[in-house]
Scaffold this active site. Sequence first.
Site, PDB file in Angstrom:
ATOM      1  N   ALA A 246       0.836  -1.196   0.000  1.00 48.18           N
ATOM      2  CA  ALA A 246       0.000   0.000   0.000  1.00 48.18           C
ATOM      3  C   ALA A 246       0.874   1.250   0.000  1.00 48.18           C
ATOM      4  CB  ALA A 246      -0.911  -0.009   1.226  1.00 48.18           C
ATOM      5  N   SER A 247       0.361   2.327  -0.571  1.00 50.02           N
ATOM      6  CA  SER A 247       1.168   3.535  -0.765  1.00 50.02           C
ATOM      7  C   SER A 247       1.614   4.154   0.555  1.00 50.02           C
ATOM      8  CB  SER A 247       0.388   4.559  -1.595  1.00 50.02           C
ATOM      9  OG  SER A 247      -0.852   4.851  -0.980  1.00 50.02           O
ATOM     10  N   ARG A 248       0.962   3.816   1.663  1.00 49.75           N
ATOM     11  CA  ARG A 248       1.393   4.370   2.955  1.00 49.75           C
ATOM     12  C   ARG A 248       2.615   3.646   3.524  1.00 49.75           C
ATOM     13  NH1 ARG A 248      -3.253   1.515   3.566  1.00 49.75           N
ATOM     14  NH2 ARG A 248      -3.287  -0.250   5.018  1.00 49.75           N
ATOM     15  N   TYR A 249       2.979   2.508   2.877  1.00 49.35           N
ATOM     16  CA  TYR A 249       4.121   1.740   3.382  1.00 49.35           C
ATOM     17  C   TYR A 249       5.385   1.928   2.543  1.00 49.35           C
ATOM     18  CZ  TYR A 249       0.537  -0.731   6.041  1.00 49.35           C
ATOM     19  OH  TYR A 249      -0.496  -1.036   6.883  1.00 49.35           O
ATOM     20  N   ILE A 250       5.273   2.427   1.351  1.00 50.68           N
ATOM     21  CA  ILE A 250       6.434   2.514   0.461  1.00 50.68           C
ATOM     22  C   ILE A 250       6.830   3.976   0.255  1.00 50.68           C
ATOM     23  CG2 ILE A 250       6.017   0.323  -0.709  1.00 50.68           C
ATOM     24  CD1 ILE A 250       4.618   1.821  -2.929  1.00 50.68           C
TER      25      ILE A 250
END
Length: 877
Positions: free
Chosen positions: A124-128
């Site tokens: 998910a974009s909040r992790y990368i």
Amino acid sequence: MEENEELNEAHNDNQIDSQDTLTKVTGMYKDWFLDYASYVILERAVPAIEDGFKPVQRRIMHSLKELDDGRYNKVANVVGHTMQYHPHGDASIADAMVQIGQKDLLIDTQGNWGNILTGDRAAASRYIEARLSKFALEVIFSPKITEWQMSYDGRKKEPVNLPVKFPLLLAQGAEGIAVGLSTKILPHNFNELIDASVKHLKGQRFTIYPDFPTSGIIDVSNYNDGLRGGKIRVRAKISQMDKNTLVINEIPYGTNTSSLIDSILKANDKGKIKVKKIEDNTAAEVEILVHIPPGISPDKTIDALYAFTACESSISPLGCVIEDNKPLFIGVTEMLKRSTDNTVDLLKAELEIQLGELEEQWHFASLERIFIEKRIYRDIEEEETWEGVISAIDKGLKPHIEHLKRPVTEEDITRLTEIRIKRISKFDLDKAQQHLDNLEERIAETKHHLANLVEFAINYFKELKKKYGKGRERKSEIRIFDDIEATKVVIRNTKLYVNRDEGFVGTSLRRDEYVTDCSDIDDIIVFTKEGKMMVTKVDAKTFIGKNIIHVAVFKKKDSRTVYNMVYKDGRGGPSYIKRFTVTSVTRDKLYDLTTGKASSDILYFTANPNGEAEVITVLLRQAGSIKKLKWDLDFSDVLIKGRASKGNIVTKYTVKRIEFKEQGVSTLKPRKIWFDDVVRRLNVDGRGELLGEFKGDDLLLIVTQKGVVKTILPDLTTHFDEDMIVLEKWKPNKPLSAIHYDGEKDKYYVKRFLVENEQREEQFISDHPKSFLELISTDWRPVAEIEFVKPRGKEAKPNQTVDLENFISIKGIKALGNQLTTDKVRNINALEPLPYQEPKESSPEEMEVVDEEDVEPTKKDTKDSQQNGSSDQHTLF
């Protein structure tokens, strides 16, 4: 039926009404649909030719630049920032950003960004996290030469196009489907694009081909410069690990390991191929192990994987870009030319801006020096008004500004008044002069670059390659593919049966006589006792004609299978003997092998997979004054002709019976076999290097760089390893001479040996990690030259010539051999062999030369046909 009638009546009513009132919707349809189509084409799906970006990609790069501080940013944060410019949801922005990041060129990524090899999605974009790469910072952004426009809500400015100084569109590729058109530009190699740009700037011709991040093998012979109608074929790289295991190390572009394995499993379920087990060991690199059952040919399985699975696919490129708000269809060569020319224009614009800034710096530095050195700042002490200050400075400067390149403006004087007292007090005349000299050097250099713009652009591209080209070598191997015939590689997973009396053949006749294994895409050839022949597709049940005498799988263009036949020509007519081949026919057409007279009958028939010609005995009925009732006939005395030939007369009397007397030998000429290094396949069509003429028991000799020797049947489906260094016709009495380095003993050895085991693989050097094969020769009397290492402080030992035949006698294949030398060796070269009169091979008896096209190896044909019940069995009537 009632619903259809009601619909027809309603349609007729509408037609009647439409004659009275006709309502046009062209205005609404034309305006709204055209607006939507234009929006999708220009703002979503198709990249611009100027920078190679779609709008969402351009906005992502612009947002990354605005956020850039050298540190990583959460992708969710970048996506939110991009939404200020892109009027769509966050999902589309995040997906587009992941696609850019996976191409490993513009974005420096951190975290799980997915895997293009396995098809795994990114986290998910909040992790990368992401930041601009050094390459992107250097070639994409230049605010001073960027054209800006207002964002969709009028709150921000965004670039119309980014000033990309590199053929980025071709490096990354692009794909999109719009309304009424699509685009598919394939990715190309980074270094090759730079080389092509340099060639274009030098006025040289160039050619570029795709290069895929998934590697694989590609055939670009029909690429057509990436235009509509072109096509490239992509294949996985498959090699043989052992006789029961294949390994896939590279996959075709557009697939991943999951979809590839699924396609193999589906082909296995459909019976196209036979697979025992599949292991996926893919991590950083692809490794798929395909285990095949014992007795299945690895070479045919490789071909079957290409024919029936996603291991081979074709890609149709379509070069479509946006130019001046209109779609433009151009090839990759023109794209690169335009990109390179645009880069030159951008570099020129940057140089002109740089020149202007340098000249402005020189102008003010000169004014500052005059202002301080001539103490003009003291002239303003008595002035009480701003106008008086400006006038005093202007008056003080005038005697000293003849050398300036432009007039002094009020703005220049205003800047002089802003110089601090501390700077004036610490002013160093020498440093000021050095600064001016440095500016003059930079101005001269910039003017030189502008005067030699093409040379400057060439150096710019070369510097890009030097800084960023390492590790970006070509991944996809370019090779011309051979066409694989599905019927030759499909696994025969169906059993064929025949009911000879009633005249039926098919796969559903399980209670009747078994004939052979076949596949559902095979053709079969059938002969009846009445002299009829038909070729038909394998089916559950097909009627051919009563009294079937022969059934087999039909091989198209098979000129080695020869049919021997004796038939009676009509009721009471003479008997004829004939030999013929069947190379091409019309499917499902019934052919007559006799002259067509009623009551014609086949008396003797055989199918011979290698053109064998047996001897038969003809016995006549006792009638009248016939003196000779029995004699022998040799089929080798009969010429091989077409199926429509009448044949030679045997007798005009009634034949009682025909008996088989003696097995014959093949009357076909040995096959000439060539090796085509381009497609790395054997062929009988004259392509490549002639390996020799092969009889039924002749084998091929193969030696690899790893020190492995083996002999194989000359099967046209064989795949050859990349490290093969010897391929020739095997002569059992011809020795091999090898010079090898033994890693355990740390010495060079010479050995000569014979290959004694047919169709077996043997290692003839040690398996020590440091052992290697230096030289291998199949000459009768080979000679080698040794170059020695020069000792320190001494003269180099002269080169030594070694006659390998006299150096060591022939020993076993596992023998270590004799030590070559005690001195340190720098290099070993093969020289011209000594003369030798090679014994001539005895040529076989041959009755006729038959055109030999695409056929299987003789020995293998015979073995397969015997297993399948289609060997040269004798049918007597």
